[in-house]
Design an enzyme around this catalytic site. Structure first.
Site, mmCIF file in Angstrom:
data_model
loop_
_atom_site.group_PDB
_atom_site.id
_atom_site.type_symbol
_atom_site.label_atom_id
_atom_site.label_comp_id
_atom_site.label_asym_id
_atom_site.label_seq_id
_atom_site.Cartn_x
_atom_site.Cartn_y
_atom_site.Cartn_z
ATOM 1 N N ASP A 84 23.817 16.595 -56.787
ATOM 2 C CA ASP A 84 24.284 16.656 -55.399
ATOM 3 C C ASP A 84 23.082 16.549 -54.480
ATOM 4 O O ASP A 84 22.050 17.182 -54.725
ATOM 5 C CB ASP A 84 25.030 17.976 -55.130
ATOM 6 C CG ASP A 84 25.740 17.935 -53.782
ATOM 7 O OD1 ASP A 84 26.797 17.281 -53.691
ATOM 8 O OD2 ASP A 84 25.227 18.531 -52.819
HETATM 9 C C1 LIG Z 1 19.470 10.465 -48.340
HETATM 10 C C2 LIG Z 1 20.186 9.484 -49.209
HETATM 11 C C3 LIG Z 1 21.389 9.831 -49.829
HETATM 12 N N1 LIG Z 1 22.015 8.880 -50.626
HETATM 13 C C4 LIG Z 1 23.304 9.187 -51.310
HETATM 14 C C5 LIG Z 1 23.114 9.838 -52.677
HETATM 15 C C6 LIG Z 1 24.491 10.390 -52.931
HETATM 16 O O1 LIG Z 1 25.261 9.387 -53.605
HETATM 17 C C7 LIG Z 1 25.047 10.648 -51.526
HETATM 18 C C8 LIG Z 1 25.258 12.120 -51.277
HETATM 19 O O2 LIG Z 1 26.528 12.446 -51.757
HETATM 20 P P1 LIG Z 1 26.754 13.421 -53.001
HETATM 21 O O3 LIG Z 1 27.840 14.346 -52.625
HETATM 22 O O4 LIG Z 1 25.458 13.982 -53.488
HETATM 23 O O5 LIG Z 1 27.237 12.466 -54.189
HETATM 24 P P2 LIG Z 1 28.379 11.359 -54.149
HETATM 25 O O6 LIG Z 1 29.584 11.885 -53.461
HETATM 26 O O7 LIG Z 1 27.793 10.069 -53.669
HETATM 27 O O8 LIG Z 1 28.690 11.128 -55.695
HETATM 28 P P3 LIG Z 1 29.166 12.226 -56.757
HETATM 29 O O9 LIG Z 1 29.498 13.502 -56.031
HETATM 30 O O10 LIG Z 1 30.339 11.585 -57.436
HETATM 31 O O11 LIG Z 1 27.981 12.395 -57.697
HETATM 32 O O12 LIG Z 1 24.066 10.166 -50.601
HETATM 33 C C9 LIG Z 1 21.511 7.601 -50.817
HETATM 34 O O13 LIG Z 1 22.118 6.764 -51.533
HETATM 35 N N2 LIG Z 1 20.328 7.271 -50.215
HETATM 36 C C10 LIG Z 1 19.643 8.149 -49.417
HETATM 37 O O14 LIG Z 1 18.573 7.776 -48.872
#
Ligand SMILES: Cc1cn([C@H]2C[C@H](O)[C@@H](COP(=O)(O)OP(=O)(O)OP(=O)(O)O)O2)c(=O)[nH]c1=O
EC number: 3.6.1.9
Length: 210
Positions: A84
């Protein structure tokens, strides 16, 4: 739902069945980059709300544990990985935006400042105690005029990203510098995760003859 990823021989191979409890394409790509065979089962666990006064690190770990545990309960024979990612600034925890206006609000706070990206990671294992940890990366952004933020939000990229930006995507232009792991910003502290997976003998270096 098992999506069998395409595997290219990479530096590691799985020693046990591995499940990535995530629907994030970024997290899938990171595990694929290791050359591992693994299943993908997005977690049925919802995003918990931060407790009053809960640190971003504790929250991200707790959310990662909830995601991994929900899948591990259904597949106790496998090594299950959950993660997360949150953005934190001035003590506030920012997840994914609720809509374009929320994304604009988040970005207007982040530009011209340095914030932290915290990724929690949890690994459940059939024959070892669960492991949970978090890693943080400082991200510095330069100032941006509002019309640039409007235009970035209009791409739609911010909508499924913590903090409403993607360092690996079109949002890369917002980032002046980082201090710490890049992968951790994208969504998973890959270096630390590989160490843990090797420690619990879930993966090993791919032998030269394979
Ligand atoms: C800061 C940042 C976040 N992110 C993404 C990572 C995570 O996928 C998302 C944060 O949401 P999360 O809730 O961490 O994850 P998710 O909903 O995408 O997937 P799952 O819960 O099924 O594992 O933000 C990027 O892709 N690039 C970035 O620079």
């Amino acid at each position: 739902m098992n999506i069998e990823p395409i595997i290219e021989p990479g530096p590691f191979e799985a020693v046990q069945r591995i499940i990535l409890a995530s629907g994030s394409p970024r997290r899938r790509e990171m595990l694929e980059s290791l050359g591992l065979e693994f299943d993908i089962i997005p977690s049925p666990a919802g995003e918990p709300s931060p407790e009053p006064g809960e640190s971003p690190d504790d929250y991200a770990q707790r959310a990662a544990v909830a995601k991994a545990e929900a899948v591990f309960e259904l597949h106790p024979d496998a090594v299950v990985i959950g993660s997360d990612t949150v953005v934190t600034l001035d003590g506030d925890i920012m997840g994914k935006p609720e809509g374009p206006n929320d994304a604009l609000l988040m970005l207007s706070r982040l530009v011209g400042n340095t914030h932290r990206v915290v990724s929690g990671c949890a690994i459940f294992h059939p024959h070892a105690a669960p492991v949970a940890f978090s890693v943080s990366t400082d991200v510095s952004m330069g100032p941006q005029p509002l019309e640039v933020l409007f235009a970035y939000v209009a791409t739609g990229e911010p909508m499924d990203k913590a903090g409403s930006y993607a360092i690996q995507g079109r949002g890369g232009f917002l980032v002046q510098s980082i201090s710490g792991s890049y992968n951790n910003v994208v969504g998973m502290p890959l270096a630390r995760l590989v160490d843990v997976l090797q420690d619990i003998r879930a993966i090993r270096p791919r032998p030269m003859d394979r």
